[in-house]
Enzyme design. Structure first.
Site, PDB file in Angstrom:
ATOM      1  N   GLU A  72       0.862  -1.173   0.000  1.00  0.00           N
ATOM      2  CA  GLU A  72       0.000   0.000   0.000  1.00  0.00           C
ATOM      3  C   GLU A  72       0.905   1.232   0.000  1.00  0.00           C
ATOM      4  OE1 GLU A  72      -2.691   0.464   3.332  1.00  0.00           O
ATOM      5  OE2 GLU A  72      -3.476   2.332   2.477  1.00  0.00           O
TER       6      GLU A  72
ATOM      7  N   LYS B 282       4.261   0.810   9.298  1.00  0.00           N
ATOM      8  CA  LYS B 282       4.398   2.080   8.590  1.00  0.00           C
ATOM      9  C   LYS B 282       3.758   3.213   9.366  1.00  0.00           C
ATOM     10  CE  LYS B 282       2.949   0.186   4.789  1.00  0.00           C
ATOM     11  NZ  LYS B 282       2.365  -0.016   3.464  1.00  0.00           N
TER      12      LYS B 282
ATOM     13  N   ARG C  10       5.086 -12.521   9.985  1.00  0.00           N
ATOM     14  CA  ARG C  10       5.785 -11.310   9.581  1.00  0.00           C
ATOM     15  C   ARG C  10       7.133 -11.226  10.287  1.00  0.00           C
ATOM     16  NH1 ARG C  10       3.880  -5.970  10.034  1.00  0.00           N
ATOM     17  NH2 ARG C  10       2.071  -6.657   8.925  1.00  0.00           N
TER      18      ARG C  10
HETATM   19  P1  ATP Z   1       2.725  -2.206   7.985  1.00  0.00           P
HETATM   20  O1  ATP Z   1       2.001  -2.877   9.089  1.00  0.00           O
HETATM   21  O2  ATP Z   1       4.185  -2.107   8.187  1.00  0.00           O
HETATM   22  O3  ATP Z   1       2.108  -0.900   7.580  1.00  0.00           O
HETATM   23  P2  ATP Z   1       1.362  -3.516   5.917  1.00  0.00           P
HETATM   24  O4  ATP Z   1       1.129  -4.976   5.949  1.00  0.00           O
HETATM   25  O5  ATP Z   1       0.207  -2.643   6.192  1.00  0.00           O
HETATM   26  O6  ATP Z   1       2.602  -3.196   6.793  1.00  0.00           O
HETATM   27  P3  ATP Z   1       1.527  -3.388   3.103  1.00  0.00           P
HETATM   28  O7  ATP Z   1       2.040  -2.296   2.254  1.00  0.00           O
HETATM   29  O8  ATP Z   1       0.090  -3.686   3.077  1.00  0.00           O
HETATM   30  O9  ATP Z   1       1.979  -3.039   4.566  1.00  0.00           O
HETATM   31  O10 ATP Z   1       2.385  -4.705   2.876  1.00  0.00           O
HETATM   32  C1  ATP Z   1       2.683  -5.251   1.629  1.00  0.00           C
HETATM   33  C2  ATP Z   1       3.053  -6.692   1.816  1.00  0.00           C
HETATM   34  O11 ATP Z   1       4.168  -6.804   2.690  1.00  0.00           O
HETATM   35  C3  ATP Z   1       1.926  -7.479   2.431  1.00  0.00           C
HETATM   36  O12 ATP Z   1       1.796  -8.695   1.731  1.00  0.00           O
HETATM   37  C4  ATP Z   1       2.371  -7.704   3.838  1.00  0.00           C
HETATM   38  O13 ATP Z   1       1.859  -8.911   4.331  1.00  0.00           O
HETATM   39  C5  ATP Z   1       3.887  -7.720   3.714  1.00  0.00           C
HETATM   40  N1  ATP Z   1       4.523  -7.288   4.967  1.00  0.00           N
HETATM   41  C6  ATP Z   1       4.289  -6.144   5.638  1.00  0.00           C
HETATM   42  N2  ATP Z   1       5.013  -6.112   6.781  1.00  0.00           N
HETATM   43  C7  ATP Z   1       5.716  -7.261   6.830  1.00  0.00           C
HETATM   44  C8  ATP Z   1       6.642  -7.828   7.764  1.00  0.00           C
HETATM   45  N3  ATP Z   1       6.991  -7.189   8.889  1.00  0.00           N
HETATM   46  N4  ATP Z   1       7.169  -9.034   7.484  1.00  0.00           N
HETATM   47  C9  ATP Z   1       6.836  -9.671   6.349  1.00  0.00           C
HETATM   48  N5  ATP Z   1       5.982  -9.211   5.441  1.00  0.00           N
HETATM   49  C10 ATP Z   1       5.408  -8.013   5.659  1.00  0.00           C
HETATM   50 MG    MG Z   2      -1.596  -3.178   4.761  1.00  0.00          MG
END
Ligand code: ATP
Ligand code: MG
Length: 566
Positions: A46, A281, A271
């Site tokens: 995102e 983020k 994760r």
């Molecule tokens: P955050 O919680 O850091 O904002 P998010 O999951 O909302 O992360 P996205 O941009 O939606 O961020 O993530 C894109 C991809 O990266 C998704 O498939 C998510 O599952 C993966 N991802 C995000 N954070 C991690 C992490 N700490 N370890 C492994 N994969 C991750």
């Molecule tokens: Mg997300």
């Protein structure tokens, strides 16, 4: 006389099988069983912030699995919330993925590419009686949703006729209603044990311009509604995501089944969590906006932009991701492992240089004024091809203040009054006298050198300590930024007041450092080992004559120690 040759191992070990995690096993089995002929994955960030090391784990998995199995991985920007998303984040995300070493070729997609199709599918569900327009407010919806122990209550609008919902939904789209006044919800089960299934919201009204679709839409799909359908449209075979989506899988499946369209398989993995930092983020944005760091690319941030600026290599980050592996069980990885991987990589690749961070002036009284000698230094003992360089030596030098003690303890093998030390690649130096200012502080050492002791073949004497140095007249001045962990405690994310846990000593800026002159020509991003100090990278803040270096990592390997203790 011939020396007997001991038995040799085979010239090359069979290539180590690519490490098999449960996801690779599932994918391989699906291919074997003929369920798919070609693997298709996607990485779906995102664009509401920069990518972090956790995303690197997902990128390595999504792109890695596809690559290893002869498939393809799409980049899909999950741009369903224009309020928080920007084109700058999109650009940064793409730059970061390329930097890591992955490429989506012509497979760049956006959830917003599918807004039209998603809208049609939503109408289809309304007509089938599987979705309805609700008029409860956000607070009411939350209130009606129930809890983990109590079932939810049905909205009074739930059973309105499909035609009425269809009409309202079209008017929502036409912009007739204000933000927050209506939603489209899936009609599933308000008593479900899984709260995600209690009539989840599919669309909300947001009269906000979108970075790609402009003002075409004033209703935007929720993540769950957009994600699985986007996977389906793209023919994704395995939709890999993190564990928090496990409870969303029934909903992912429900939407696809309700529409009767191609049904990808969602698989969840744990994760990445790292100690001494925060990873979401949202929290990283708080640090940026609160001015706690200099930006998303502050070298203390766990973002890819921050790690890059700090001097991390993409190879080290990929190696890290492969070492931590992929599993279903959540855990916290020690940041010392990340530091270990970059240290290992830079040890192989980084040129050595001499840099004095806290300079102490040395004058060699028996070295002729005006004479300059070039001594030869090894660029990288790990890489003979890196060659050698000339370093100027003269009567006036700087050494590290910490390499001198006026009143040393017994095992201090560096410089002290009357003692000798070797100057790296050069001569043996003896301290004759200490010069102090009126305040009693040491300002200069008067020394002599052993004219016969030049490093190399002719050196006949050995002394215990060796210190680095630079020629005062030739040195370039620089600022060096030393970094420490951003947070004081191991798991700041566990704390309510995580922002108060910031380490006040996470940045130590050293001014007036003196570097060997070869470093004046370094390009931003160039990485070096400063002998005895650690690995450093030239920061983009550098200007000609005003270099700024970031310490990537020290030489001390705490991971090796942790591992040895096992
Ligand atoms: P955050 O919680 O850091 O904002 P998010 O999951 O909302 O992360 P996205 O941009 O939606 O961020 O993530 C894109 C991809 O990266 C998704 O498939 C998510 O599952 C993966 N991802 C995000 N954070 C991690 C992490 N700490 N370890 C492994 N994969 C991750
Ligand atoms: Mg997300």
């Amino acid at each position: 006389m011939a020396i007997p040759v001991p038995p040799q191992p085979p010239a090359s070990e069979p290539a180590e099988a690519a490490s098999q995690d449960f996801i690779r096993e599932i994918v391989a089995e699906d291919l074997r069983a003929g369920r798919h002929t070609r693997v298709r994955t996607r990485f779906p960030p995102e664009p509401n912030g920069c990518l972090h090391i956790g995303h690197a784990k997902a990128i390595c998995l999504d792109f890695g699995v596809a690559e290893e199995m002869g498939g393809l991985c799409n980049l899909r920007l999950d741009d369903t919330n224009p309020v928080k998303e920007t084109q700058e984040y999109v650009d940064q995300i793409m730059a970061d993925i390329r930097w890591l070493g992955f490429d989506w070729d012509d497979r760049l997609f956006h959830a917003s590419d599918y807004f039209g199709q998603l809208y049609l599918w939503a109408e289809q569900l309304i007509i089938a009686g599987k979705a309805y327009v609700d008029e409860l407010t956000g607070d009411q919806i939350r209130d009606y949703r129930g809890t983990l122990t109590e079932p939810g209550r049905e909205s009074p609008y739930r059973n309105r006729p499909a035609e009425e919902s269809l009409d309202l939904f079209r008017r929502m789209r036409a912009g007739e209603f204000p933000d927050g006044s209506r939603t489209l919800r899936a009609k599933i089960d308000m008593a479900s044990g899984n709260i995600n299934m209690r009539d989840p919201v599919m669309y909300r009204i947001r009269k906000t311009s979108h970075q790609r679709t402009g003002d075409t839409w004033c209703i935007y799909p929720m993540y769950d509604w957009a994600h699985g359908q986007s996977d389906s449209i793209e023919g994704v075979t395995h939709s890999l995501c993190t564990l928090e989506y496990e409870d969303h899988r029934p909903l992912y499946d429900w939407y696809l089944d309700a529409l009767g369209i191609y049904h990808p398989r969602q698989i969840e993995f744990a994760r990445l969590n790292l100690n001494y930092t925060v990873m979401s983020k949202r929290k990283l944005l708080t640090l940026v906006e609160g001015g706690h760091v200099a930006g998303w690319d502050d070298p203390r941030m766990p973002t890819l932009a921050g790690l890059r600026r700090r001097g991390y290599t993409p190879e080290a980050i990929r190696d890290f991701c492969s070492r931590i592996g992929v599993a279903k069980k959540a855990n916290v990885v020690d940041v010392a492992l990340l530091e270990h991987t970059v240290r290992e990589d830079l040890n192989r690749r980084a040129s050595r240089a001499m840099a004095v961070l806290k300079p102490l002036k040395v004058v060699i009284e028996n070295y002729p004024e005006g004479r300059v000698e070039q001594v030869e230094a090894v660029n990288n003992p790990e890489d003979p091809a890196a060659g050698r360089r000339q370093v100027p030596f003269s009567r006036g030098l700087y050494i590290e203040r910490d390499d001198f003690m006026e009143d040393p303890p017994k095992k201090f093998f560096r410089l002290s009054p009357g003692a000798e030390v070797r100057l790296r690649y050069a001569y043996i130096l003896k301290c004759e006298r200490v010069v102090k200012n009126d305040a009693g502080e040491i300002v200069e050492l008067r020394c002599t050198y052993d004219t016969e002791s030049l490093n190399g073949a002719t050196a006949t004497r050995r002394v215990k300590g060796t210190v680095h140095w630079v020629s005062a007249a030739h040195a370039v001045e620089a600022t060096v930024r030393l970094y420490d962990r951003l947070f004081a405690s191991e798991e700041p994310e566990e704390r309510q007041n995580w922002q108060e846990d910031l380490n006040p000593h996470s940045l130590d800026t050293m001014e007036g450092c003196r570097l060997e002159p070869s470093l004046a020509a370094a390009e931003p991003g160039a990485r070096f080992q400063f002998e005895r100090q650690g690995y450093f990278c030239l920061d983009p803040d550098s200007r000609p004559g005003a270099l700024v270096f970031n310490r990537t990592v020290t030489l001390k390997d705490s991971w090796a120690r942790i591992r040895a203790k096992g």
